[in-house]
Design a protein around this motif. Sequence first.
Motif, mmCIF file in Angstrom:
data_model
loop_
_atom_site.group_PDB
_atom_site.id
_atom_site.type_symbol
_atom_site.label_atom_id
_atom_site.label_comp_id
_atom_site.label_asym_id
_atom_site.label_seq_id
_atom_site.Cartn_x
_atom_site.Cartn_y
_atom_site.Cartn_z
ATOM 1 N N GLU A 162 42.603 40.507 39.033
ATOM 2 C CA GLU A 162 43.036 40.595 40.424
ATOM 3 C C GLU A 162 41.860 40.918 41.341
ATOM 4 O O GLU A 162 41.732 40.347 42.421
ATOM 5 N N GLU A 193 39.859 37.803 41.669
ATOM 6 C CA GLU A 193 40.554 36.820 42.513
ATOM 7 C C GLU A 193 40.424 37.176 43.996
ATOM 8 O O GLU A 193 40.138 36.315 44.820
ATOM 9 N N ILE A 194 40.639 38.426 44.331
ATOM 10 C CA ILE A 194 40.522 38.856 45.725
ATOM 11 C C ILE A 194 39.102 38.624 46.242
ATOM 12 O O ILE A 194 38.896 38.172 47.370
ATOM 13 N N ILE A 221 37.059 46.605 47.049
ATOM 14 C CA ILE A 221 38.342 46.045 46.614
ATOM 15 C C ILE A 221 38.970 46.953 45.564
ATOM 16 O O ILE A 221 40.159 47.288 45.638
#
Length: 190
Positions: free
Chosen positions: A34, A37-38, A17
Amino acid sequence: MRTRLSTQERREQLLGIGAGLFANRPYEDVWIEEVAEIAQVSRGLLYHYFPTKKDFFAEIVRRQRDQLLAMSEPDPALPVTEQLSAGLDVYLEFARTHPDGYRIVHRSAGDADREIREIREAGMAANTERILAALTLLRPVTETTRLAVRGWLAFVSTLILDWLDQPKVTHEELRDICVRTLFAAVDVTV
């Protein structure tokens, strides 16, 4: 819903990621929140694997560099021109199939701090030594040769980044430009 992964699988997921995000944005525009979260994990879990954002980024850069170096290990049984062409083919194919990873090592790393630049520099130094070792079969290596090879590596990096952004020539054409340029820079006729 969270997916349970082994420690190694989770680490790989986070690095994947991060590679995608850092390849497409400047370092300061990527947020650990982020990434978490991903991945559907807590920020604390990400920090468990990588204590700081810089550590996270450094590991991504290091892994991409090491992957490229391993994949492009020269075959000393080949003639020098074929070694060079084979190494360039690996870099071009890696760049084409893993543009995020290539951009991380060659674009994003230059904007980062000293540790990140040192990781990239270690890759450049390894490639310089590989090329100089092969060139010793053709001519004596001087400091001028070393300087030309280092400049050539920066040239190749820039050409590949441009090619990824605007692929107007074929893989073979780009490789051949790079091979001819190196031999011209070190004053070797093949």
